[in-house]
Design an enzyme around this catalytic site. Sequence first.
Site, mmCIF file in Angstrom:
data_model
loop_
_atom_site.group_PDB
_atom_site.id
_atom_site.type_symbol
_atom_site.label_atom_id
_atom_site.label_comp_id
_atom_site.label_asym_id
_atom_site.label_seq_id
_atom_site.Cartn_x
_atom_site.Cartn_y
_atom_site.Cartn_z
ATOM 1 N N TYR A 107 14.819 -52.943 4.892
ATOM 2 C CA TYR A 107 14.136 -51.957 4.061
ATOM 3 C C TYR A 107 14.996 -51.692 2.843
ATOM 4 O O TYR A 107 16.198 -51.445 2.986
ATOM 5 C CB TYR A 107 13.927 -50.639 4.839
ATOM 6 C CG TYR A 107 13.456 -49.519 3.934
ATOM 7 C CD1 TYR A 107 12.098 -49.314 3.722
ATOM 8 C CD2 TYR A 107 14.367 -48.722 3.244
ATOM 9 C CE1 TYR A 107 11.662 -48.328 2.849
ATOM 10 C CE2 TYR A 107 13.934 -47.732 2.369
ATOM 11 C CZ TYR A 107 12.587 -47.541 2.182
ATOM 12 O OH TYR A 107 12.149 -46.567 1.311
ATOM 13 N N GLU A 195 9.498 -49.397 -3.217
ATOM 14 C CA GLU A 195 9.973 -49.819 -1.898
ATOM 15 C C GLU A 195 9.630 -51.269 -1.635
ATOM 16 O O GLU A 195 8.540 -51.713 -1.992
ATOM 17 C CB GLU A 195 9.234 -49.030 -0.799
ATOM 18 C CG GLU A 195 9.771 -47.675 -0.499
ATOM 19 C CD GLU A 195 8.993 -47.050 0.669
ATOM 20 O OE1 GLU A 195 9.587 -46.215 1.344
ATOM 21 O OE2 GLU A 195 7.823 -47.385 0.911
#
Length: 382
Positions: A107, A195
Amino acid sequence: MKLHEYQAKQILRDFGLPVPQGEVASSPEGAKAIAERLGKPVVVKAQVHMGGRGKAGGIKLANTPDEAYAVAKEILGKRLISPQNPDGLIAEQVLVEEAVAIEKEYYIGITVDRTTQHNVLMVSLQGGMDIEEVAATHPEAIATVAIDPLLGLTDYMAREALYGAGFDHSLIRPMTPILQALYRAYVACDANLAEINPCALISDGRIIPADAKITIDENALYRQKRLASYHEESIEDPIEAEAQKRGIAYVRLGGTVGIIGNGAGLVMCTVDEVARAGGRPANFLDIGGGAKADRVREAVEIVMMDPSVKGLLFNIFGGITRGDEVAKGILEALQTMEVKVPIVVRLAGTHAEEGLELLKGTPLIPASTMQEAAQKIVELAR
Ligand code: GDP
Ligand code: MN
């Protein structure tokens, strides 16, 4: 404003990130044609503004163009439901992209931290899954580093975050330019969230963005011409989209009492008063200053598009806007349209008496204070 994955990926591509090849389609035929052009197995991904599409059945692998046709047919038009979106969203487009063999999922993200008043970089080895879940159950698995606005995201900041999250030494060199490109994209498009989840380590050893999510600060759309064109389609609520088209500040709130007022602060107070009187506000609508009949009519039209509205409350404070002008505007607007729900009008300030005088003998119900107006409309909307 949320961007779709394919839009976010185009931005990342422009900033040099190795985004898998792919195109967007709105029909199974289109999806098949893209898979043919790519000439390899593909992943077909629903383009809806929600996370957890994988679990919701919105992401499917296809080995051949015919399979791409079949899975696109399955995904398009289907209502995808996730825990955060219990009502679900319908996919009108799919991204058809070369499939990658994912070995590890990381991530990486950048957002605004209002506490430290910095943009922050966040990284975690626990990619792929819902990052909010990771944050709630294993906050120590996410490393965050404040980004200096003057220096930008330097190598040492990237190292601090990556080592902090437990990334292996061998990943520092390949991950650093990815983080830096993400930050450049974030700044350049006035994002408040960018993201990549998962940022995937694939079988050939490359690290690529397998998913991308970017949210743009709407206040910056005036200088983000390309992104501004995405705005209307980014609004999910059809009434909010219509209001946006007409340049009216409207937010749907889900209740039964429609609210129209002048000035954002006054409208927010009205929303509170309606709630305090035991009602559920249907919307926020700021009609702005100097509202004339045309504008009043448009505002009423927008509010009444919501079938759950059972009563309408006007709360007008006359300053530069005169009360009698607004009363005339409301009456004129109501002559040209049929509104079947009770309407309470509270007028105060400049020329309020004259305004209330005009309302006499009409079906409009006058009120002299906000509290009284809220109580009346809540009662009537029951
Ligand atoms: P999200 O569920 O809405 O966040 O959608 P993602 O794009 O993150 O996809 C969810 C999951 O699908 C990823 O974590 C991957 O495990 C898987 N996935 C997505 N694209 C590919 C791909 O090209 N190849 C493989 N093998 N898996 C993929
Ligand atoms: Mn994802």
